[in-house]
Structures are given as C-alpha cells and as structure tokens.
Design an enzyme around this catalytic site. Structure first.
Site, short mmCIF file in Angstrom:
data_model
loop_
_atom_site.label_atom_id
_atom_site.label_comp_id
_atom_site.label_asym_id
_atom_site.label_seq_id
_atom_site.Cartn_x
_atom_site.Cartn_y
_atom_site.Cartn_z
N ASP A 112 46.00 30.27 51.04
CA ASP A 112 46.24 29.58 49.76
C ASP A 112 46.80 30.52 48.70
O ASP A 112 46.87 30.18 47.52
CB ASP A 112 44.94 28.92 49.26
CG ASP A 112 43.83 29.95 49.01
OD1 ASP A 112 44.08 31.17 49.17
OD2 ASP A 112 42.71 29.53 48.66
N GLU A 156 40.52 32.92 43.88
CA GLU A 156 40.96 31.64 44.41
C GLU A 156 41.94 30.98 43.44
O GLU A 156 42.02 31.37 42.26
CB GLU A 156 39.73 30.74 44.63
CG GLU A 156 38.70 31.31 45.60
CD GLU A 156 39.14 31.22 47.07
OE1 GLU A 156 40.35 31.33 47.36
OE2 GLU A 156 38.26 31.06 47.94
N ASP A 200 35.92 43.28 47.41
CA ASP A 200 34.97 42.17 47.26
C ASP A 200 33.81 42.25 48.24
O ASP A 200 33.82 43.07 49.17
CB ASP A 200 35.70 40.82 47.40
CG ASP A 200 36.71 40.80 48.56
OD1 ASP A 200 36.66 41.69 49.44
OD2 ASP A 200 37.57 39.91 48.58
N HIS A 253 45.57 33.50 47.75
CA HIS A 253 44.62 34.31 46.96
C HIS A 253 44.74 35.79 47.33
O HIS A 253 45.10 36.13 48.45
CB HIS A 253 43.18 33.81 47.12
CG HIS A 253 42.56 34.00 48.46
ND1 HIS A 253 41.68 33.09 49.02
CD2 HIS A 253 42.67 34.98 49.39
CE1 HIS A 253 41.29 33.53 50.20
NE2 HIS A 253 41.88 34.67 50.45
P1 PGA Z 1 42.92 37.90 56.62
O1 PGA Z 1 42.38 37.35 55.22
O2 PGA Z 1 43.41 39.27 56.38
O3 PGA Z 1 41.73 37.86 57.52
O4 PGA Z 1 44.01 36.98 57.06
C1 PGA Z 1 43.08 37.58 54.05
C2 PGA Z 1 42.42 36.87 52.90
O5 PGA Z 1 41.91 35.75 53.06
O6 PGA Z 1 42.44 37.42 51.79
#
Ligand code: PGA
Length: 270
Positions: free
Chosen positions: A136, A143, A67, A138
């Site tokens: 959450d 999302e 992304d 995702h």
């Molecule tokens: P993080 O984020 O690896 O910084 O915890 C993961 C995400 O939000 O997909």
C-alpha cells in the site's frame, strides 16, 4: 531520486549491500537505519558475507531500526528485535549496546518515542536508512494517511498490513494491532535513503512512490522530497514505471562519471 533496476532481487541486494559497505568503510562509526521484512534480507546476507570474507568491520557502527510491534518482547520469534538478532546482528561483530529498536513493551509509549528520537539525534542522526515498502506504499509502519511530518509514535496497522503479515503469525487474529514506528518526518531526516522493492506485488506501490504525486495516501512518496534517495528495484517491481529508459540513461552517465570517463560525457572536450 536515483532509480536502479537490476534483473533480479539478488543482484539488487548485492548492489544495496555495496552502498552500505562503502559507507561503513568510509565512516567506521556511521549510523545505519535498518528495516525488517523480506526486502532487506538479501542485503543483510551479503553484508554478513562481506564481514566474514572481507573483514567488513561493524564494531563502531550504531543502528536504529524503524519499528517494532506493540506487545512483543525480544524473545518473541515475530518481534523485530528477534528478527534482527537472527538475520543480522548475531552474524556481525556489532556491539549489541549500539543496536537500537523501539521497545514494543514500553509502559509509557509517549515518553519512549520521544526518547527514541532523542537517541537518534544524540548519535548524530542516521547516515543511511534502509527501507522496504508495503504493497500500500507505506514506509516503516506509516500507513496511508500518516502525516508526512510524523515522528516516532504508536500507529494502528491497516487490515491490509495485518493480512500481509498474518502468514508469519499463523493467522490474522494473532497479528498485533499496533506498532511503534519512526515517522515519515524522522525518516526524511536521514542523510541518505536506500529503498528496496522486489516482486510484482510491489509494482503499483513503486510506481506511485516514484512517479505519482506526493501524498499521505502513499507515505513512501514523501521520499520525493528527500535529497538523496536510491531506489533499488528488480525488473518485476519496476515494470509499471513509465520513465525506465531515462533511469537507465542516468545510470549509464553515473557509471561513466564513476569510471572517470569524462570525455564520453562531453566534459572537458573541445
Ligand atoms: P517486505 O515488507 O519487505 O516483507 O515486503 C515491506 C513492508 O511492508 O514495509
């Protein structure tokens, strides 16, 4: 799903890097799916070490990132292209033309997203996709509520994600509202997935992903449909899992299999 629980994130990251390195050694022109964020950082550091100290060769490897924020160019310090350059690409002998990320400044996102999907297909598909997970649940920027069949597209970030990422931007108001992200359907097409989750703030999402029902409200739960997912967790992220003992049993059996100790597993005995 194969669930591997290591005492801490360092051990889990080293283990993750070993899976990646094994693939790169076996298939020098493999296609890696990469992620940004805190979760894969330790894995990337270990891959850099393996490159420097053991000559792990990335010259034929192709990469696709999950992304990118809309509106941020490659020189923006919070863009994911910048993150990848700083934290991985510039430390490896990877060919820059083989590193792919969605373009956050595309003018026609519909066509850009279609092209990104085509590019993945033309490269032969993703052999191994590294994934973090949001609090959450995702994966990438899919999302809650994202279609489990979704493809690369524009996605509006939730207020929770914006809050989570505000620390990197110096305030919520500076976080982009949109991102281009591979879809859940795109991710499910990769041949193997490596899901990384560390820390107590991931424990609920991890439980819902591995032991909860498959639901678009927790897009990582779609990985239950995938044939080859390895979840690499630290103790803190694994603490709400109910079937921990069973996952440990599976790992013990797996180690015996890999060590060729068939008799210990009752294979070939009389
Ligand atoms: P993080 O984020 O690896 O910084 O915890 C993961 C995400 O939000 O997909």
């Amino acid at each position: 799903m194969r669930v591997i629980i290591e005492p801490d994130s360092h051990a889990a990251s080293r283990r993750a890097a070993r899976f990646v390195a094994e693939l790169v050694r076996k298939k020098s022109d493999c296609v890696l799916g990469l992620a940004t964020g805190g979760s894969p950082l330790g894995t990337y550091q270990e891959l850099i070490r393996l490159h420097r100290e053991e000559g792990l060769d990335f010259s034929q490897v192709t990469t696709f990132n999950l992304d990118e924020y809309v509106g941020l160019g490659p020189a923006h310090p919070q863009s994911y292209r910048y993150f990848m350059q700083q934290n991985l690409f510039q430390h490896l002998n990877i060919d820059p033309t083989r590193t792919n990320l969605p373009d956050g400044r595309a003018l026609d996102f519909d066509s850009h997203c279609r092209q990104y999907e085509h590019k993945i297909k033309d490269a032969g598909g993703i052999d191994l996709q590294i994934l973090g997970i949001g609090a959450d649940g995702h994966i990438a920027f899919n999302e809650p509520g994202s279609s489990l069949g979704s493809r690369t597209r524009l996605k509006t970030l939730t207020s929770e994600t914006i809050r989570d990422n505000a620390r990197f931007f110096g305030g919520e108001d500076k976080v982009p509202r949109l991102a281009v992200t591979m879809g859940v359907g795109t991710i499910l097409e990769s041949r193997q997935c490596l899901l990384l989750a560390f820390g107590p703030h991931k424990a609920l999402a991890v439980r819902d992903t591995i032991e909860g029902p498959i639901t678009a409200q927790v897009t990582a739960s779609a990985l239950q449909l995938h044939r080859e997912v390895i979840c690499l967790l630290d103790e803190a992220a694994a603490r709400l899992l109910v079937r921990r003992d069973y996952y440990a049993d599976v790992e013990r059996a797996q180690s015996l299999l890999e060590a060729g100790q068939m008799r210990a597993l009752g294979i070939g005995g009389t």
